[in-house]
Design an enzyme around this catalytic site. Structure first.
Site: not given
Ligand code: X5A
Ligand code: ZN
Length: 683
Positions: A24, A139, A176, A178, A269
């Site tokens: 994946d 998330h 983070d 995201h 990230d």
């Molecule tokens: C926790 C985190 C990222 C998910 C990315 C999905 N999730 N494309 O960094």
């Molecule tokens: Zn993230």
């Protein structure tokens, strides 16, 4: 309860058993090595043994149900006995999630580890700490796994802390890259949890591509104003963009909110080299972000791992975070200290969106700015020269290896040995024995030593015998700071400004290129002749004549009313940005008589400035107020200072004063920039 000290570290190898069992390309970056590599790097720097080991535990069903539906819990539970085919099928029901037979167990450990950290901090066993967990959480939503997350560890921790410790104000900082939309949904109507997230957004192009990740999502109902989204509309954000976001958005709100506990959704990230974030921030910036947050909630700070997919960048950033938690002096932040235009636009917009909800923004002139430097109306770039997935992977791997080599060198360049003594003073004063225990008493220099060392520097400054006498104490401490035998020190002087004058000349002579000198109170400031090598910030009550004012001599006329501490906003929105722009290698702070600033403001100044100049601070005190001396000594020794209730928003007049200074100085000290209206060209 005695002041808590110490840093907890939670790591349980079992959380490396959760892994992807099939191909994946979206999920294959969330690997077990993220955890083990971080822990090994902590061992490499000998940080593990300096932390208090706290065991993980399983979160209970009851705890998980604080945030999640029983349906969600039951589905997760049911995956324990599934075969690969079934696991794949259930995983396919969610956006970017994979189940392994041990995922449920790991996710319960991740929740439990987070709650163990909260308990350790709330019960005063430690002051702060970090939990290395997998799977991550931010998330995850009430009824759904999402983006590698099954249970929302940090959200559960906030509900748990509210319930178990009757907390009324919790701050969640989500750095983070995201958007933690899961956390936003859980708390969007809840004014007791202030949620801050910055995230790669690119005008909704970037995952999870939600309208509600933009700056205008400020919360709902009673929770209006308690959800702060700072969308990054370009990649490549770096250290100064992140610091500007803290100075001009998060920190003033956080101090006004006055949390009782701070939780960090700590994804790395957002760091350099990460394939998801594509940002530029280097590991040391996370030490600074951590240090800044340590000034809140009396130091009660819990850092919980979220994302981070470049193993080297991740693990170095984790180490920098833990170093800051341990109160080691932290490396100077590298790179040009100027936020990018796109970052300033985002900062300006989120300030405008939140103006109705925050007193500190009331008099700031904020206005929305839409798409000034962006190409958001153009269609997304189509791949004109399509390369195969395989070729992409090779390019990315080369890039990742390059960053890995860069970081190896970079960390070696910026890390430095921690001086054996943190805070020094001399026996010159009877009050020395009243200072907090960790302050180390060093021998002062006698007259001959002073003369031999510094006679060139004080002849014109020292008119009185008592000043000459106090130089023996000041120089003994300064000398040890310069030689890196001690980090910082505190001394008293009957004539602080003359002592500081000598200190500045001596430091510059020693080779220091940038000395930040802050005067608090009415003092006759010795003219600065070390052009550019000294930056003076003078915080006094008296209006100074304009003649002395320049880029290197800044006068901030600030007087607090008896029971106010509105100086906080000047520290956060002005002094800190100027100091970070200057990047001093030594800081001298003189506190004199007739100071119009309260002790909490002065403590905050000392606490925050310790993030700079590798913590090299010399405090020269010309005030016999024992309470002041003790508080400064405490701050230098690294005690967390309570600012609870001390934040008072500034008056219109004060805001106006700062604005005039900002307008005048933001071309020179670019970290002051937080709007694009004037003075910034838009290219
Ligand atoms: C926790 C985190 C990222 C998910 C990315 C999905 N999730 N494309 O960094
Ligand atoms: Zn993230």
């Amino acid at each position: 309860m005695a002041m808590a000290s110490g840093t907890a570290l939670i790591y349980d190898e079992e959380m490396t058993s959760h892994k992807l069992l099939w191909d994946d390309p979206i999920c294959d970056i969330e690997v077990p090595e993220r955890l083990s590599a971080s822990y090994e790097q902590l061992q490499f720097y000998h940080l593990v043994e300096r932390c208090v080991h706290v065991p993980a535990r399983e979160g209970t069903e009851e705890e998980i149900l604080l945030v999640h539906s029983s349906e969600h819990l039951e589905i997760a539970k049911s995956t324990q006995t599934m075969d690969e085919e079934e696991l794949k099928r259930v995983s396919g029901n969610y956006d970017a999630f994979f189940f392994h037979p041990n995922t449920y167990r790991c996710a319960r450990l991740a929740v439990g580890a987070t709650l163990q950290l909260v308990d350790s901090v709330m019960l005063g066993k430690v002051c702060n700490g970090m939990a290395l967990v997998r799977p991550p959480g931010h998330h995850s939503q009430r009824n759904a796994a999402n983006g590698f997350c099954l249970f929302n560890n940090v959200a559960i921790a906030a509900e748990y802390a509210k319930l178990k410790y009757s907390l009324q104000r919790i701050l969640i900082v989500d750095w983070d890259v995201h958007h933690g939309q899961g956390t936003q949904y859980i708390f969007e109507e809840d004014p007791s949890v202030l949620y801050f997230s910055w995230h790669r957004y690119e005008h909704q192009e970037f995952w999870p591509s939600l309208k509600e990740s933009d700056y205008d999502a400020v919360g709902l109902g009673k929770g209006k104003g308690y959800n702060i989204n700072l969308p990054w509309n370009k990649v490549g954000m770096g250290n100064s963009d992140y610091l500007a976001a803290f100075f001009h958005v998060l920190l003033p709100m956080a101090f006004e909110f006055d949390p009782e506990l701070v939780l960090v959704s700590s994804g790395y990230d957002s760091g350099i080299g990460d394939p998801e974030g594509q940002m530029n921030a280097t590991p040391e910036v996370f030490a600074h972000l951590t240090h800044l947050l340590m000034q809140l909630a009396n130091g009660k700070l819990c850092v919980i791992l979220e994302g981070g997919y470049h193993l080297k960048s991740l693990s170095e950033s984790v180490c920098m975070t833990v170093k800051a938690l341990l109160r080691d002096p932290i490396p100077q932040v590298t790179g040009e200290m100027a936020p990018s235009l796109s970052a300033i636009e985002s900062i300006q917009n989120v300030r405008a969106a939140h103006k109705p909800y925050w007193k500190w923004l009331m008099y700031e002139d904020t206005s929305f700015l839409h798409n000034l430097s962006t190409e958001s109306h153009l269609p997304k770039k189509t791949n004109t020269n399509p390369s195969t997935d395989h070729e992409d992977k090779i390019t990315n791997n080369n890039e990742a290896a390059k960053i890995e080599r860069f970081l190896e060198l970079h960390m070696r360049n910026i890390l430095f040995p921690v001086p054996p003594i943190r805070t020094a003073t001399t026996q010159s004063k009877a009050s020395a024995y009243l200072l907090p225990a960790p302050v180390c008493v060093v021998k002062e220099m006698d007259k001959n030593e002073v003369e031999a060392l510094a006679s060139d520097f004080y002849a014109d400054l020292v008119k009185e015998d008592k000043t000459l006498h106090s130089l023996g104490s000041m120089l003994a401490i300064l000398d040890k700071i310069l030689k890196k035998e001690v980090c910082n020190g505190i001394t008293d002087s009957p004539t602080a400004s003359a002592s500081v004058g000598v200190a500045l000349r001596y430091s510059v002579h020693f080779g220091f290129q940038r000395v930040l000198c802050v005067f608090v109170g009415d003092m006759q400031i010795v003219p600065n002749t070390q052009d550019g090598k000294v930056l003076v910030i003078n915080i006094c009550e008296k209006e100074q004549s304009g003649t002395m004012s320049s880029k290197h001599f800044i006068s901030l006329n600030w007087k607090e009313d008896a029971d106010r501490s509105d100086f906080f906003s000047a520290v956060l929105g002005f002094i800190l940005p100027v100091a970070y722009s200057y990047q001093p290698d030594l800081i001298v702070i003189a506190v004199g008589p007739n100071r119009s600033i309260g002790i909490s403001g002065i403590s905050l100044l000392f606490g925050l400035l310790q993030g700079l100049a590798e913590s090299r601070i010399l405090a020269v005190i010309e005030d016999t107020d024992l309470n002041l001396i003790q508080n400064v000594a405490k701050a230098l020794a690294g005690a967390s200072v309570s600012h609870s209730g001390a934040y008072v928003p500034p008056t219109q007049e004060k805001v106006h004063k700062i604005k005039i200074l900002k307008d005048r100085l933001q071309q020179d000290w670019k970290m002051l920039q937080c709007s694009v209206k004037d003075g910034i060209s838009s290219n």
